[in-house]
Design a protein around this motif. Structure first.
Motif, PDB file in Angstrom:
ATOM      1  N   TRP A 173      -5.785  -0.144   6.632  1.00  0.00           N
ATOM      2  CA  TRP A 173      -4.945  -1.241   6.162  1.00  0.00           C
ATOM      3  C   TRP A 173      -4.443  -2.060   7.334  1.00  0.00           C
ATOM      4  CZ3 TRP A 173       0.225  -0.630   7.710  1.00  0.00           C
ATOM      5  CH2 TRP A 173       0.601   0.661   8.077  1.00  0.00           C
ATOM      6  N   ASP A 174      -4.089  -3.321   7.046  1.00  0.00           N
ATOM      7  CA  ASP A 174      -3.590  -4.251   8.064  1.00  0.00           C
ATOM      8  C   ASP A 174      -2.078  -4.391   8.041  1.00  0.00           C
ATOM      9  OD1 ASP A 174      -6.280  -4.892   8.705  1.00  0.00           O
ATOM     10  OD2 ASP A 174      -6.312  -6.431   7.155  1.00  0.00           O
ATOM     11  N   ARG A 175      -1.510  -4.382   6.814  1.00  0.00           N
ATOM     12  CA  ARG A 175      -0.059  -4.543   6.667  1.00  0.00           C
ATOM     13  C   ARG A 175       0.439  -3.656   5.548  1.00  0.00           C
ATOM     14  NH1 ARG A 175       1.415  -7.743  10.270  1.00  0.00           N
ATOM     15  NH2 ARG A 175       3.614  -7.918   9.892  1.00  0.00           N
ATOM     16  N   MET A 176       1.646  -3.180   5.742  1.00  0.00           N
ATOM     17  CA  MET A 176       2.342  -2.393   4.730  1.00  0.00           C
ATOM     18  C   MET A 176       3.594  -3.166   4.343  1.00  0.00           C
ATOM     19  SD  MET A 176       4.139   1.341   5.175  1.00  0.00           S
ATOM     20  CE  MET A 176       5.866   0.905   5.388  1.00  0.00           C
ATOM     21  N   TYR A 177       3.840  -3.261   3.043  1.00  0.00           N
ATOM     22  CA  TYR A 177       5.028  -3.954   2.544  1.00  0.00           C
ATOM     23  C   TYR A 177       5.837  -2.992   1.701  1.00  0.00           C
ATOM     24  CZ  TYR A 177       2.499  -8.203   3.814  1.00  0.00           C
ATOM     25  OH  TYR A 177       1.818  -9.176   4.503  1.00  0.00           O
ATOM     26  N   VAL A 178       7.147  -3.154   1.749  1.00  0.00           N
ATOM     27  CA  VAL A 178       8.047  -2.378   0.909  1.00  0.00           C
ATOM     28  C   VAL A 178       8.851  -3.358   0.076  1.00  0.00           C
ATOM     29  CG1 VAL A 178       9.981  -0.748   0.873  1.00  0.00           C
ATOM     30  CG2 VAL A 178       8.192  -0.526   2.628  1.00  0.00           C
TER      31      VAL A 178
ATOM     32  N   PHE B 153      -0.083  -1.388   0.575  1.00  0.00           N
ATOM     33  CA  PHE B 153      -0.909  -1.482   1.775  1.00  0.00           C
ATOM     34  C   PHE B 153      -1.999  -2.524   1.524  1.00  0.00           C
ATOM     35  CE2 PHE B 153       0.957   2.694   1.681  1.00  0.00           C
ATOM     36  CZ  PHE B 153       1.399   2.868   2.981  1.00  0.00           C
ATOM     37  N   VAL B 154      -2.145  -3.463   2.465  1.00  0.00           N
ATOM     38  CA  VAL B 154      -3.054  -4.598   2.311  1.00  0.00           C
ATOM     39  C   VAL B 154      -4.066  -4.609   3.456  1.00  0.00           C
ATOM     40  CG1 VAL B 154      -3.146  -7.122   2.334  1.00  0.00           C
ATOM     41  CG2 VAL B 154      -1.301  -5.956   1.122  1.00  0.00           C
ATOM     42  N   ARG B 155      -5.287  -4.984   3.096  1.00  0.00           N
ATOM     43  CA  ARG B 155      -6.323  -5.199   4.113  1.00  0.00           C
ATOM     44  C   ARG B 155      -7.162  -6.394   3.691  1.00  0.00           C
ATOM     45  NH1 ARG B 155     -10.150  -1.209   7.411  1.00  0.00           N
ATOM     46  NH2 ARG B 155     -11.442  -2.822   8.311  1.00  0.00           N
ATOM     47  N   ASP B 156      -7.370  -7.307   4.620  1.00  0.00           N
ATOM     48  CA  ASP B 156      -8.210  -8.483   4.382  1.00  0.00           C
ATOM     49  C   ASP B 156      -7.858  -9.213   3.086  1.00  0.00           C
ATOM     50  OD1 ASP B 156      -9.622  -7.986   6.745  1.00  0.00           O
ATOM     51  OD2 ASP B 156     -11.047  -6.676   5.719  1.00  0.00           O
ATOM     52  N   GLY B 157      -6.580  -9.392   2.830  1.00  0.00           N
ATOM     53  CA  GLY B 157      -6.141 -10.187   1.688  1.00  0.00           C
ATOM     54  C   GLY B 157      -6.227  -9.517   0.339  1.00  0.00           C
TER      55      GLY B 157
ATOM     56  N   HIS C 106      -4.131   0.025  -1.359  1.00  0.00           N
ATOM     57  CA  HIS C 106      -3.404   1.212  -1.821  1.00  0.00           C
ATOM     58  C   HIS C 106      -1.957   0.819  -2.103  1.00  0.00           C
ATOM     59  CE1 HIS C 106      -2.667   5.478  -2.316  1.00  0.00           C
ATOM     60  NE2 HIS C 106      -1.590   5.347  -1.592  1.00  0.00           N
ATOM     61  N   TRP C 107      -1.364   1.488  -3.057  1.00  0.00           N
ATOM     62  CA  TRP C 107       0.058   1.290  -3.329  1.00  0.00           C
ATOM     63  C   TRP C 107       0.601   2.558  -3.976  1.00  0.00           C
ATOM     64  CZ3 TRP C 107       2.077   1.641  -8.262  1.00  0.00           C
ATOM     65  CH2 TRP C 107       1.173   1.584  -9.318  1.00  0.00           C
ATOM     66  N   TYR C 108       1.903   2.744  -3.857  1.00  0.00           N
ATOM     67  CA  TYR C 108       2.562   3.830  -4.579  1.00  0.00           C
ATOM     68  C   TYR C 108       4.032   3.499  -4.747  1.00  0.00           C
ATOM     69  CZ  TYR C 108       4.993   6.020  -0.596  1.00  0.00           C
ATOM     70  OH  TYR C 108       5.837   6.288   0.443  1.00  0.00           O
ATOM     71  N   GLU C 109       4.679   4.194  -5.669  1.00  0.00           N
ATOM     72  CA  GLU C 109       6.104   4.019  -5.886  1.00  0.00           C
ATOM     73  C   GLU C 109       6.834   5.219  -5.299  1.00  0.00           C
ATOM     74  OE1 GLU C 109       6.181   3.316 -10.155  1.00  0.00           O
ATOM     75  OE2 GLU C 109       6.305   1.167  -9.752  1.00  0.00           O
ATOM     76  N   GLN C 110       7.731   4.944  -4.365  1.00  0.00           N
ATOM     77  CA  GLN C 110       8.489   5.988  -3.689  1.00  0.00           C
ATOM     78  C   GLN C 110       9.799   6.225  -4.431  1.00  0.00           C
ATOM     79  OE1 GLN C 110       7.964   8.046  -0.935  1.00  0.00           O
ATOM     80  NE2 GLN C 110       9.852   8.949  -1.671  1.00  0.00           N
ATOM     81  N   PRO C 111       9.993   7.421  -4.989  1.00  0.00           N
ATOM     82  CA  PRO C 111      11.282   7.724  -5.623  1.00  0.00           C
ATOM     83  C   PRO C 111      12.418   7.547  -4.618  1.00  0.00           C
ATOM     84  CG  PRO C 111       9.653   9.395  -6.164  1.00  0.00           C
ATOM     85  CD  PRO C 111       9.049   8.526  -5.091  1.00  0.00           C
TER      86      PRO C 111
ATOM     87  N   GLY D  82       6.382  -7.580   6.350  1.00  0.00           N
ATOM     88  CA  GLY D  82       5.689  -6.297   6.317  1.00  0.00           C
ATOM     89  C   GLY D  82       5.556  -5.692   7.696  1.00  0.00           C
ATOM     90  N   TYR D  83       4.679  -4.707   7.802  1.00  0.00           N
ATOM     91  CA  TYR D  83       4.530  -3.936   9.038  1.00  0.00           C
ATOM     92  C   TYR D  83       3.053  -3.691   9.317  1.00  0.00           C
ATOM     93  CZ  TYR D  83       9.382  -3.008   7.892  1.00  0.00           C
ATOM     94  OH  TYR D  83      10.709  -3.154   7.562  1.00  0.00           O
ATOM     95  N   THR D  84       2.676  -3.817  10.574  1.00  0.00           N
ATOM     96  CA  THR D  84       1.327  -3.437  10.989  1.00  0.00           C
ATOM     97  C   THR D  84       1.285  -1.913  11.091  1.00  0.00           C
ATOM     98  OG1 THR D  84       1.818  -3.430  13.349  1.00  0.00           O
ATOM     99  CG2 THR D  84       1.114  -5.546  12.369  1.00  0.00           C
TER     100      THR D  84
END
Length: 144
Positions: free
Chosen positions: A55-60, A97-101, A105-110, A123-125
């Motif tokens: 992945w390239d970026r992670m967003y919350v 989680f994002v890669r190339d637009g 992957h994604w999930y919901e964190q309790p 987001g975050y690299t």
């Protein structure tokens, strides 16, 4: 030999009768890995080290984040948003989680482990996705 075949047949029958009983989709390991790190007393958690897809970026995103807002931050439409419970539920944060637009992957964190302080528009690299684990009152992940 007969017993073995009977067990296999019973398993196949059960998988046909009970949808999802023998699902090949396993639960996401990230929430469990984060919980194990917290329980073990870790001071930090590195998302890049615990993901199996590139992945390239992670967003919350915090609770009640709308589809429009998620797509605005991501910069593209995401059909998978409809599978989340983020817009109408305050018990989770959404991690994407994002890669190339596109979302890879994604999930919901309790929220027993709070990620809301990590929500931002940029987001975050992978290099930036290592966060401090704070245990004052409530367990939170915070930027370093």
């Amino acid at each position: 030999m007969y017993v073995g075949r009977a067990i296999i047949c019973a398993g196949l029958l059960l998988s046909l009768l009970l949808p999802g009983a023998c699902s090949s989709q396993e639960p996401d390991p990230l929430p469990r890995q984060l919980r194990l790190a917290v329980d073990a007393g870790a001071e930090t958690f590195d998302f890049a080290a615990h993901t199996t897809v590139p992945w390239d970026r992670m967003y919350v995103f915090g609770p009640y984040t709308s589809r429009d807002r998620v797509e605005q931050v991501l910069g593209f439409a995401w059909r998978g948003y409809q599978q989340t419970s983020i817009e109408g539920f305050d018990g989770v944060c959404l991690v994407v989680f994002v890669r190339d637009g596109s979302v890879v992957h994604w999930y919901e964190q309790p929220r027993h482990i709070e990620l809301g302080l990590l929500a931002n528009d940029t987001g975050y690299t992978p290099a930036e996705a290592r966060f401090r684990i704070e245990r004052e009152g409530r367990i939170t992940l915070e930027p370093p």
